[in-house]
Design a protein around this motif. Sequence first.
Motif, PDB file in Angstrom:
ATOM      1  N   PHE A  32       0.946  -1.136  -0.013  1.00 38.52           N
ATOM      2  CA  PHE A  32       0.087  -0.072   0.077  1.00 38.52           C
ATOM      3  C   PHE A  32       0.899   1.093  -0.023  1.00 38.52           C
ATOM      4  CE2 PHE A  32      -4.043  -1.634   2.347  1.00 38.52           C
ATOM      5  CZ  PHE A  32      -4.189  -2.607   1.382  1.00 38.52           C
ATOM      6  N   ASN A  33       0.701   1.992  -0.959  1.00 42.97           N
ATOM      7  CA  ASN A  33       1.332   3.457  -0.883  1.00 42.97           C
ATOM      8  C   ASN A  33       0.438   4.428  -0.238  1.00 42.97           C
ATOM      9  OD1 ASN A  33       2.377   6.026  -1.445  1.00 42.97           O
ATOM     10  ND2 ASN A  33       3.091   5.294  -3.134  1.00 42.97           N
ATOM     11  N   LEU A  34       0.823   4.393   1.154  1.00 42.70           N
ATOM     12  CA  LEU A  34      -0.287   5.261   1.953  1.00 42.70           C
ATOM     13  C   LEU A  34      -0.061   6.692   1.647  1.00 42.70           C
ATOM     14  CD1 LEU A  34       0.489   3.359   5.555  1.00 42.70           C
ATOM     15  CD2 LEU A  34      -1.221   2.964   3.646  1.00 42.70           C
ATOM     16  N   THR A  35       0.756   7.228   1.038  1.00 42.52           N
ATOM     17  CA  THR A  35       0.761   8.564   0.837  1.00 42.52           C
ATOM     18  C   THR A  35      -0.084   8.830  -0.612  1.00 42.52           C
ATOM     19  OG1 THR A  35       3.241   8.657   1.539  1.00 42.52           O
ATOM     20  CG2 THR A  35       2.511  10.705   0.053  1.00 42.52           C
ATOM     21  N   ALA A  36      -0.084   8.039  -1.604  1.00 41.04           N
ATOM     22  CA  ALA A  36      -0.882   8.107  -2.817  1.00 41.04           C
ATOM     23  C   ALA A  36      -2.275   7.489  -2.665  1.00 41.04           C
ATOM     24  CB  ALA A  36       0.088   7.535  -3.933  1.00 41.04           C
ATOM     25  N   GLY A  37      -2.240   6.403  -1.566  1.00 40.96           N
ATOM     26  CA  GLY A  37      -3.769   5.990  -1.625  1.00 40.96           C
ATOM     27  C   GLY A  37      -3.723   4.867  -2.679  1.00 40.96           C
ATOM     28  N   LYS A  38      -2.682   4.178  -3.211  1.00 40.98           N
ATOM     29  CA  LYS A  38      -2.647   3.089  -4.270  1.00 40.98           C
ATOM     30  C   LYS A  38      -2.223   1.941  -3.655  1.00 40.98           C
ATOM     31  CE  LYS A  38      -3.599   5.867  -7.532  1.00 40.98           C
ATOM     32  NZ  LYS A  38      -2.926   6.418  -8.807  1.00 40.98           N
ATOM     33  N   ALA A  39      -2.753   0.853  -4.143  1.00 42.32           N
ATOM     34  CA  ALA A  39      -2.226  -0.778  -3.757  1.00 42.32           C
ATOM     35  C   ALA A  39      -1.692  -1.166  -4.968  1.00 42.32           C
ATOM     36  CB  ALA A  39      -3.280  -1.227  -3.241  1.00 42.32           C
ATOM     37  N   SER A  40      -0.680  -2.264  -4.898  1.00 47.20           N
ATOM     38  CA  SER A  40      -0.227  -3.110  -5.811  1.00 47.20           C
ATOM     39  C   SER A  40       0.173  -4.335  -5.247  1.00 47.20           C
ATOM     40  CB  SER A  40       1.140  -2.264  -6.294  1.00 47.20           C
ATOM     41  OG  SER A  40       1.554  -3.171  -7.436  1.00 47.20           O
ATOM     42  N   GLY A  41       0.471  -5.592  -6.137  1.00 49.27           N
ATOM     43  CA  GLY A  41       0.761  -6.532  -5.525  1.00 49.27           C
ATOM     44  C   GLY A  41       1.729  -7.576  -6.325  1.00 49.27           C
ATOM     45  N   SER A  42       1.125  -8.698  -6.680  1.00 45.78           N
ATOM     46  CA  SER A  42       2.231  -9.744  -7.273  1.00 45.78           C
ATOM     47  C   SER A  42       1.126 -10.844  -8.180  1.00 45.78           C
ATOM     48  CB  SER A  42       2.848 -10.288  -6.491  1.00 45.78           C
ATOM     49  OG  SER A  42       2.248 -11.133  -5.706  1.00 45.78           O
ATOM     50  N   VAL A  43       1.964 -11.358  -9.180  1.00 41.60           N
ATOM     51  CA  VAL A  43       1.018 -12.345  -9.981  1.00 41.60           C
ATOM     52  C   VAL A  43       0.639 -13.334  -8.820  1.00 41.60           C
ATOM     53  CG1 VAL A  43       1.465 -14.206 -11.711  1.00 41.60           C
ATOM     54  CG2 VAL A  43       2.255 -11.904 -12.035  1.00 41.60           C
ATOM     55  N   ALA A  44       1.520 -13.789  -8.163  1.00 42.13           N
ATOM     56  CA  ALA A  44       1.140 -14.898  -6.976  1.00 42.13           C
ATOM     57  C   ALA A  44       0.015 -14.357  -6.129  1.00 42.13           C
ATOM     58  CB  ALA A  44       2.382 -15.175  -6.139  1.00 42.13           C
ATOM     59  N   LEU A  45      -0.245 -12.974  -5.913  1.00 38.99           N
ATOM     60  CA  LEU A  45      -1.311 -12.644  -5.127  1.00 38.99           C
ATOM     61  C   LEU A  45      -2.391 -12.670  -5.936  1.00 38.99           C
ATOM     62  CD1 LEU A  45      -1.962 -11.143  -2.328  1.00 38.99           C
ATOM     63  CD2 LEU A  45      -1.944  -9.225  -3.490  1.00 38.99           C
ATOM     64  N   LEU A  46      -2.588 -12.578  -6.864  1.00 38.52           N
ATOM     65  CA  LEU A  46      -3.792 -12.433  -7.818  1.00 38.52           C
ATOM     66  C   LEU A  46      -4.144 -13.878  -7.969  1.00 38.52           C
ATOM     67  CD1 LEU A  46      -3.153  -9.542 -10.597  1.00 38.52           C
ATOM     68  CD2 LEU A  46      -4.117  -9.568  -8.410  1.00 38.52           C
ATOM     69  N   ASP A  47      -3.288 -14.672  -8.301  1.00 32.00           N
ATOM     70  CA  ASP A  47      -3.320 -16.180  -8.388  1.00 32.00           C
ATOM     71  C   ASP A  47      -4.077 -16.638  -7.174  1.00 32.00           C
ATOM     72  OD1 ASP A  47      -2.182 -16.401 -10.684  1.00 32.00           O
ATOM     73  OD2 ASP A  47      -0.198 -17.134  -9.913  1.00 32.00           O
ATOM     74  N   LEU A  48      -3.750 -16.298  -5.791  1.00 33.69           N
ATOM     75  CA  LEU A  48      -3.979 -16.522  -4.612  1.00 33.69           C
ATOM     76  C   LEU A  48      -5.671 -16.235  -4.472  1.00 33.69           C
ATOM     77  CD1 LEU A  48      -2.448 -15.900  -1.008  1.00 33.69           C
ATOM     78  CD2 LEU A  48      -4.623 -15.584  -1.667  1.00 33.69           C
ATOM     79  N   TYR A  49      -5.961 -14.710  -5.114  1.00 37.29           N
ATOM     80  CA  TYR A  49      -7.320 -14.277  -4.874  1.00 37.29           C
ATOM     81  C   TYR A  49      -8.275 -14.963  -6.163  1.00 37.29           C
ATOM     82  CZ  TYR A  49      -5.710 -10.638  -1.483  1.00 37.29           C
ATOM     83  OH  TYR A  49      -5.180 -10.097  -0.320  1.00 37.29           O
TER      84      TYR A  49
END
Length: 336
Positions: free
Chosen positions: A106-123
């Motif tokens: 989480f980029n708390l300053t910009a209010g953005k979130a990012s992840g990884s291919v493995a996280l999207l697989d998990l979800y």
Amino acid sequence: MTTKWLMIETFGDAAPSIVGLGSAPRRFVPIERVLKSRDSLELVKRIIEEVSASPGQIDRRSADGQRRLIVEPLITFSGRLHGIHLWFGRSNETVPEHDPAGAWLFNLTAGKASGSVALLDLYGVPEDERHTEKAMAGAFTRLRTNHDESDALSKIVQSQPGTVHQAVWTVERDDGELRAAHFSCRMLKENDPETGQPQVILRGITQDIGPAVEVTSAPPPVVLEYRVLEAATNDGEYRAIVNLKTLQLIRWVGDAMPGLAWESVDDQVEPSIHPDDFHIALAMSEGLARGKTRGVIRFRQLSGAWKTYAVDATLMMLDQHTTAGLVMIREANSPG
């Protein structure tokens, strides 16, 4: 030797620590508390340094062929190492499968979130719906948080580097399956690589530890507080939690307002309050110190047009030191 996979975080600003032993969560345990052998400890430290310098999978045997070491890195879309899955044992042992896991930030300053291919697989995210970055609030849409959510949200609002958090929450995969997931994260102060300006980044790992119904620490699909809020919400009304310091959306309570631009993904327009109405939102935020506030504000739509909404806000206590705004919005021409 270990016969279970170790999950070791390498978020930074602190020595790497163990956050998972097999499917059992661990609370940032120093590696030396688990690996008592000096040789094993030195081996793992060397491996962490090696993978940190050049993230990649490792599968190697010792010089005498008697031992085997396997490492699988957890890397974000940007290439930052957040941790490793590590197993080592005898060469003739059957290597167990490890739990799915993915890195995120989480980029708390910009209010953005990012992840990884493995996280999207998990979800279980379909290939045609995957994005490398989105609004932070989007990360909460599939999470069924526990009663420690207020603690987590207060840490997001405070955004103090060095803060850590761990929790077992329920993830509703995109195919509808409910999984228990263990979250570990740490806040760090970093400089934006493009502008050089300081920002606060929350770096984390999510580990799938089994079906939600089989993990006693996983919360029910909807916690009581949200059932109460949803029961008090009329048709056409939508509720959200907002950071009063930045006016950024933290999460929706229930469904998101349809047609509103809020996800901040690459194939949609960027969310925004109309520039001429920003002072209204700011005055509402400041006025919450004295009581409930109300205003009429234009927000950007997915179409790119502006639409007018009636907004009601109340102060929400996350802990004894931290507040957020609980906001209810509806179309300005709706009754209420």
